[in-house]
Design an enzyme around this catalytic site. Sequence first.
Site, PDB file in Angstrom:
ATOM      1  N   LYS A 132      31.503 -10.341-113.746  1.00 12.65           N
ATOM      2  CA  LYS A 132      32.126  -9.459-114.739  1.00 12.65           C
ATOM      3  C   LYS A 132      32.437 -10.167-116.062  1.00 12.65           C
ATOM      4  O   LYS A 132      32.455 -11.406-116.125  1.00 12.65           O
ATOM      5  CB  LYS A 132      33.415  -8.889-114.145  1.00 12.65           C
ATOM      6  CG  LYS A 132      33.219  -7.996-112.925  1.00 12.65           C
ATOM      7  CD  LYS A 132      34.563  -7.428-112.499  1.00 12.65           C
ATOM      8  CE  LYS A 132      34.432  -6.500-111.316  1.00 12.65           C
ATOM      9  NZ  LYS A 132      35.728  -5.866-110.983  1.00 12.65           N
TER      10      LYS A 132
ATOM     11  N   TYR B 187      31.678   3.627-111.053  1.00 12.43           N
ATOM     12  CA  TYR B 187      33.086   3.699-110.637  1.00 12.43           C
ATOM     13  C   TYR B 187      33.548   5.153-110.454  1.00 12.43           C
ATOM     14  O   TYR B 187      34.733   5.445-110.620  1.00 12.43           O
ATOM     15  CB  TYR B 187      33.969   2.992-111.670  1.00 12.43           C
ATOM     16  CG  TYR B 187      33.909   1.474-111.590  1.00 12.43           C
ATOM     17  CD1 TYR B 187      34.079   0.799-110.372  1.00 12.43           C
ATOM     18  CD2 TYR B 187      33.710   0.704-112.727  1.00 12.43           C
ATOM     19  CE1 TYR B 187      34.028  -0.594-110.306  1.00 12.43           C
ATOM     20  CE2 TYR B 187      33.667  -0.687-112.661  1.00 12.43           C
ATOM     21  CZ  TYR B 187      33.830  -1.326-111.446  1.00 12.43           C
ATOM     22  OH  TYR B 187      33.791  -2.701-111.381  1.00 12.43           O
TER      23      TYR B 187
ATOM     24  N   ASN C 275      38.869  -9.522-112.111  1.00 11.93           N
ATOM     25  CA  ASN C 275      38.774 -10.186-110.793  1.00 11.93           C
ATOM     26  C   ASN C 275      37.386 -10.778-110.539  1.00 11.93           C
ATOM     27  O   ASN C 275      36.917 -10.844-109.404  1.00 11.93           O
ATOM     28  CB  ASN C 275      39.231  -9.235-109.682  1.00 11.93           C
ATOM     29  CG  ASN C 275      38.429  -7.953-109.653  1.00 11.93           C
ATOM     30  OD1 ASN C 275      37.441  -7.812-110.387  1.00 11.93           O
ATOM     31  ND2 ASN C 275      38.821  -7.027-108.803  1.00 11.93           N
TER      32      ASN C 275
ATOM     33  N   HIS D  97      32.091  -8.019-108.957  1.00 16.65           N
ATOM     34  CA  HIS D  97      31.965  -6.788-108.181  1.00 16.65           C
ATOM     35  C   HIS D  97      30.931  -7.045-107.103  1.00 16.65           C
ATOM     36  O   HIS D  97      29.928  -7.716-107.351  1.00 16.65           O
ATOM     37  CB  HIS D  97      31.472  -5.626-109.056  1.00 16.65           C
ATOM     38  CG  HIS D  97      30.929  -4.487-108.249  1.00 16.65           C
ATOM     39  ND1 HIS D  97      31.747  -3.526-107.695  1.00 16.65           N
ATOM     40  CD2 HIS D  97      29.662  -4.197-107.825  1.00 16.65           C
ATOM     41  CE1 HIS D  97      31.001  -2.678-106.996  1.00 16.65           C
ATOM     42  NE2 HIS D  97      29.732  -3.067-107.061  1.00 16.65           N
TER      43      HIS D  97
ATOM     44  N   GLU E 153      23.629   1.465-106.309  1.00 17.55           N
ATOM     45  CA  GLU E 153      23.944   0.553-107.417  1.00 17.55           C
ATOM     46  C   GLU E 153      22.706  -0.233-107.853  1.00 17.55           C
ATOM     47  O   GLU E 153      22.467  -0.432-109.040  1.00 17.55           O
ATOM     48  CB  GLU E 153      25.064  -0.403-106.985  1.00 17.55           C
ATOM     49  CG  GLU E 153      26.402   0.324-106.830  1.00 17.55           C
ATOM     50  CD  GLU E 153      27.510  -0.537-106.233  1.00 17.55           C
ATOM     51  OE1 GLU E 153      27.276  -1.745-105.966  1.00 17.55           O
ATOM     52  OE2 GLU E 153      28.608   0.003-106.039  1.00 17.55           O
TER      53      GLU E 153
HETATM   54  P1  TYD Z   1      37.668  -0.894-106.186  1.00 12.60           P
HETATM   55  O1  TYD Z   1      36.325  -0.248-106.007  1.00 12.60           O
HETATM   56  O2  TYD Z   1      38.855  -0.199-105.574  1.00 12.60           O
HETATM   57  O3  TYD Z   1      37.693  -2.403-105.666  1.00 12.60           O
HETATM   58  P2  TYD Z   1      36.599  -3.535-105.443  1.00 12.60           P
HETATM   59  O4  TYD Z   1      36.132  -4.017-106.791  1.00 12.60           O
HETATM   60  O5  TYD Z   1      37.350  -4.609-104.704  1.00 12.60           O
HETATM   61  O6  TYD Z   1      35.487  -2.930-104.620  1.00 12.60           O
HETATM   62  O7  TYD Z   1      37.976  -1.027-107.739  1.00 12.60           O
HETATM   63  C1  TYD Z   1      36.950  -1.304-108.638  1.00 12.60           C
HETATM   64  C2  TYD Z   1      37.509  -2.094-109.786  1.00 12.60           C
HETATM   65  O8  TYD Z   1      38.503  -1.346-110.466  1.00 12.60           O
HETATM   66  C3  TYD Z   1      38.209  -3.391-109.401  1.00 12.60           C
HETATM   67  O9  TYD Z   1      37.339  -4.452-109.092  1.00 12.60           O
HETATM   68  C4  TYD Z   1      39.027  -3.636-110.633  1.00 12.60           C
HETATM   69  C5  TYD Z   1      39.415  -2.238-111.080  1.00 12.60           C
HETATM   70  N1  TYD Z   1      40.800  -1.901-110.700  1.00 12.60           N
HETATM   71  C6  TYD Z   1      41.775  -1.964-111.683  1.00 12.60           C
HETATM   72  O10 TYD Z   1      41.505  -2.290-112.843  1.00 12.60           O
HETATM   73  N2  TYD Z   1      43.063  -1.656-111.343  1.00 12.60           N
HETATM   74  C7  TYD Z   1      43.405  -1.314-110.064  1.00 12.60           C
HETATM   75  O11 TYD Z   1      44.613  -1.048-109.812  1.00 12.60           O
HETATM   76  C8  TYD Z   1      42.386  -1.261-109.066  1.00 12.60           C
HETATM   77  C9  TYD Z   1      42.723  -0.895-107.656  1.00 12.60           C
HETATM   78  C10 TYD Z   1      41.092  -1.571-109.428  1.00 12.60           C
END
Ligand code: TYD
Length: 160
Positions: free
Chosen positions: A9, A49, A112, A115, A126
């Site tokens: 990311k 998303y 984070n 993805h 995807e």
């Molecule tokens: P999600 O699909 O729930 O998680 P993952 O990436 O672990 O599969 O969420 C997608 C992305 O959305 C996540 O990586 C970062 C963003 N996100 C936020 O910005 N705030 C939040 O509170 C959450 C739950 C996700």
Amino acid sequence: MEQTLVIIKPDAVNRALVGEVIKRFENKGLQIKAMKMHMLQPYALKDHYAHLKEKGFFEELVKYMSSIPSILMVLKGKEAIKVVRTMVGPTQGRDALPGTIRGDYSVSNQSNVVHASENKKAAKAEIERLFSKEEIFDYRKMNFDWIYSKDEKYIEKGGK
Ligand code: TYD
């Protein structure tokens, strides 16, 4: 064998963590089938998303993910979807255990680092959304024989 989509990311690109993340997947034994730098577009992110479109952070998430280019990869391996998700760790970096990518490099839920596709259906959708067929390569990796056991390779040939 399974294929999964990984996005390194914008926060990871900005923080110069691209090599570190790729290295972990290579070291694990996953095969890189496709890789490119790509400016994710808001329309594609809205599909990517879609399960989060009602969330308060959705617009901000789309803005952040389309702010600078990301690195996109297709990784292949036995149970690659589960293997990669385990390596990545839970969404919130502050909850992710040390040893996972998010646990080692993130203290955020948005920034984070990576993805990774959640399941087979998501992985297929995807990959099809973000790569053309010509961008995905079929080749036998030189170290394949040292990564899986004989019985696992039998499965690869169509056995149970
Ligand atoms: P999600 O699909 O729930 O998680 P993952 O990436 O672990 O599969 O969420 C997608 C992305 O959305 C996540 O990586 C970062 C963003 N996100 C936020 O910005 N705030 C939040 O509170 C959450 C739950 C996700």
